[in-house]
Structures are given as C-alpha cells and as structure tokens.
Write a protein that holds these residues in place. Structure first.
Motif, PDB file in Angstrom:
ATOM      1  N   ILE A   1       0.701  -1.222  -0.171  1.00 56.20           N
ATOM      2  CA  ILE A   1      -0.033   0.079  -0.127  1.00 56.20           C
ATOM      3  C   ILE A   1       0.860   1.450   0.174  1.00 56.20           C
ATOM      4  O   ILE A   1       2.100   1.173   0.247  1.00 56.20           O
ATOM      5  N   GLU A   2       0.549   2.394  -0.307  1.00 51.61           N
ATOM      6  CA  GLU A   2       1.050   3.922  -0.393  1.00 51.61           C
ATOM      7  C   GLU A   2       1.337   3.810   1.160  1.00 51.61           C
ATOM      8  O   GLU A   2       0.592   3.600   2.308  1.00 51.61           O
ATOM      9  N   ILE A   3       2.465   4.503   1.340  1.00 53.77           N
ATOM     10  CA  ILE A   3       2.743   4.659   3.078  1.00 53.77           C
ATOM     11  C   ILE A   3       1.811   5.737   3.423  1.00 53.77           C
ATOM     12  O   ILE A   3       1.859   6.988   2.768  1.00 53.77           O
ATOM     13  N   PRO A   4       1.102   5.550   4.400  1.00 51.58           N
ATOM     14  CA  PRO A   4       0.121   6.453   5.016  1.00 51.58           C
ATOM     15  C   PRO A   4       0.713   7.810   5.359  1.00 51.58           C
ATOM     16  O   PRO A   4       1.669   7.756   6.049  1.00 51.58           O
ATOM     17  N   ALA A   5       0.034   8.991   5.240  1.00 54.08           N
ATOM     18  CA  ALA A   5       0.668  10.278   5.367  1.00 54.08           C
ATOM     19  C   ALA A   5       1.016  10.426   6.870  1.00 54.08           C
ATOM     20  O   ALA A   5       2.260  10.672   7.028  1.00 54.08           O
ATOM     21  N   PRO A   6       0.547   9.815   7.849  1.00 55.61           N
ATOM     22  CA  PRO A   6       0.956  10.030   9.334  1.00 55.61           C
ATOM     23  C   PRO A   6       2.173   9.215   9.530  1.00 55.61           C
ATOM     24  O   PRO A   6       3.226   9.656  10.405  1.00 55.61           O
ATOM     25  N   ILE A   7       2.296   8.148   8.908  1.00 55.40           N
ATOM     26  CA  ILE A   7       3.671   7.333   9.020  1.00 55.40           C
ATOM     27  C   ILE A   7       4.599   7.918   8.195  1.00 55.40           C
ATOM     28  O   ILE A   7       5.911   7.963   8.985  1.00 55.40           O
ATOM     29  N   ARG A   8       4.524   8.529   7.164  1.00 56.47           N
ATOM     30  CA  ARG A   8       5.462   9.212   6.168  1.00 56.47           C
ATOM     31  C   ARG A   8       6.105  10.089   7.117  1.00 56.47           C
ATOM     32  O   ARG A   8       7.129  10.466   7.184  1.00 56.47           O
ATOM     33  N   GLU A   9       5.158  10.973   7.726  1.00 55.32           N
ATOM     34  CA  GLU A   9       5.610  12.137   8.377  1.00 55.32           C
ATOM     35  C   GLU A   9       6.727  11.660   9.598  1.00 55.32           C
ATOM     36  O   GLU A   9       7.815  12.316   9.621  1.00 55.32           O
TER      37      GLU A   9
END
Ligand SMILES: CC(C)(COP(=O)(O)OP(=O)(O)OC[C@H]1O[C@@H](n2cnc3c(N)ncnc32)[C@H](O)[C@@H]1OP(=O)(O)O)[C@@H](O)C(=O)NCCC(=O)NCCSC(=O)c1cc(O)c2ccccc2c1O
Length: 139
Positions: free
Chosen positions: A124-132
């Motif tokens: 899956i695409e890396i979710p934004a909160p994890i990416r941050e």
C-alpha cells in the motif's frame, strides 16, 4: 532538522564465529532490531494495528558491506537513516561504528504492506502520518 537515529549494542558471544569475529549474518539482526527501535522512538510499530488489519514492513532487499572486524563484547554504535522514501517503500542505511571507525554499512528496503488475518501481504502507499514520522530520521 532530521538526523539519523542512534543506538548502541554490546556484541554477544552467540553472534561471533570460529574466527572470533561477528558473523556476517548477525549484522542483519542488529539492523532489524535498530530499525524497530527507531520506529518505536517515533511512536510507530513495525506491526502497526490498523482497523481489522495490520500495517507491516516485509523486506525486499538487504545488503551489507563489511569494512572492519567486530569482536565479542565490542561496543558498536548503530545509526539508522531513512535515505529514500518512495510511494510504498523505505530504504534505510545503517552505519556500524566502533568509536569513530566505520566497520560496516548496510541497507534494507522495506515495503509498506497491509497484512490480513490470513497473513496475506498487499503493498500500500505509505500513509501520510507514518510518512511524516519516518521523515524525522531522513537524511
Ligand atoms: C512485499 C511485496 C508484497 C511487494 O510486492 P508488490 O508487487 O506489491 O511491490 P512492488 O513491486 O510494486 O514494489 C513496491 C515498492 O518496493 C520497491 N521494490 C520492490 N522490490 C525492490 C527491491 N528488490 N529493491 C528495492 N526496491 C524494491 C519498488 O520499487 C516499489 O517502490 P515505491 O517506493 O516506488 O513504491 C512482495 O515483494 C513480496 O511479497 N516480497 C517477499 C517479501 C519477503 O518474503 N521478504 C523476506 C522476509 S520479510 C522479513 O524478514 C520481515 C522482517 C520484518 O522486520 C518485518 C516486520 C514487520 C512485518 C513483516 C516483516 C517481515 O516480513
């Protein structure tokens, strides 16, 4: 400003070989443990519950270059840096140092996956909160 995560280990007897030096395979377990510790330090888990499923990080590539011997009871400093954040993948670089001498450098690529209750993986695409949170140790 972001910087690599730093941790320290004392080399265990079980990780050395008959030549008295750390076995090449053992570097990978130290890298994995250091990465998992880094994730915890930014409030993440390598097995992050997400509703009915779990977000996890299977590895698709792992390499290590060995530059100097590491021995039983040596103290090693390990740095973990995020060197590339793709849409689904993260590449980590791990530097192993004894005092100021680099003894090994390894890289691991992990892919963000949804893991269902039958242990099936789907990237899956890396979710934004994890990416941050991952960018906190990006270099
Ligand atoms: C993981 C897979 C399901 C991914 O398959 P998929 O086809 O969906 O992926 P893509 O081909 O689209 O690639 C996504 C993304 O990754 C980059 N990439 C892929 N391969 C490589 C590579 N060899 N080197 C570098 N980069 C690669 C690709 O460019 C894409 O990048 P973007 O960022 O642009 O999106 C599938 O590959 C699979 O099932 N592989 C087998 C996984 C496996 O069995 N690995 C061995 C053991 S895994 C392991 O040890 C492990 C350790 C842990 O610490 C875990 C922690 C938590 C959960 C699981 C863990 C775990 O399994």
């Amino acid at each position: 400003m972001s910087s690599p995560y730093q941790t320290r280990r004392r080399i265990e007897f079980r990780d050395t070989d008959a030549a008295g030096i750390m076995h090449f395979s053992a570097f990978f377990t130290y890298m994995e443990q250091a990465e998992h510790e880094m994730l915890r330090s930014v409030g993440l888990s390598v097995m992050q519950p997400d509703g009915e499923t779990t977000i996890g990080w299977p590895r698709v590539s792992a390499t290590c270059d060995y530059k100097g011997a590491v021995r039983f009871e040596d103290i090693i400093d390990i740095s973990v840096a995020v060197v590339h954040l793709g849409s689904k993948s993260v590449r980590y670089r791990h530097e192993f140092r004894i005092a100021d001498r680099v003894v090994a450098v390894g890289e691991i690529v992990a892919v963000c996956c949804r893991i269902d209750d039958r242990h099936q993986l789907a990237s899956i695409e890396i979710p934004a909160p994890i990416r941050e949170r991952l960018t906190r140790h990006a270099v």
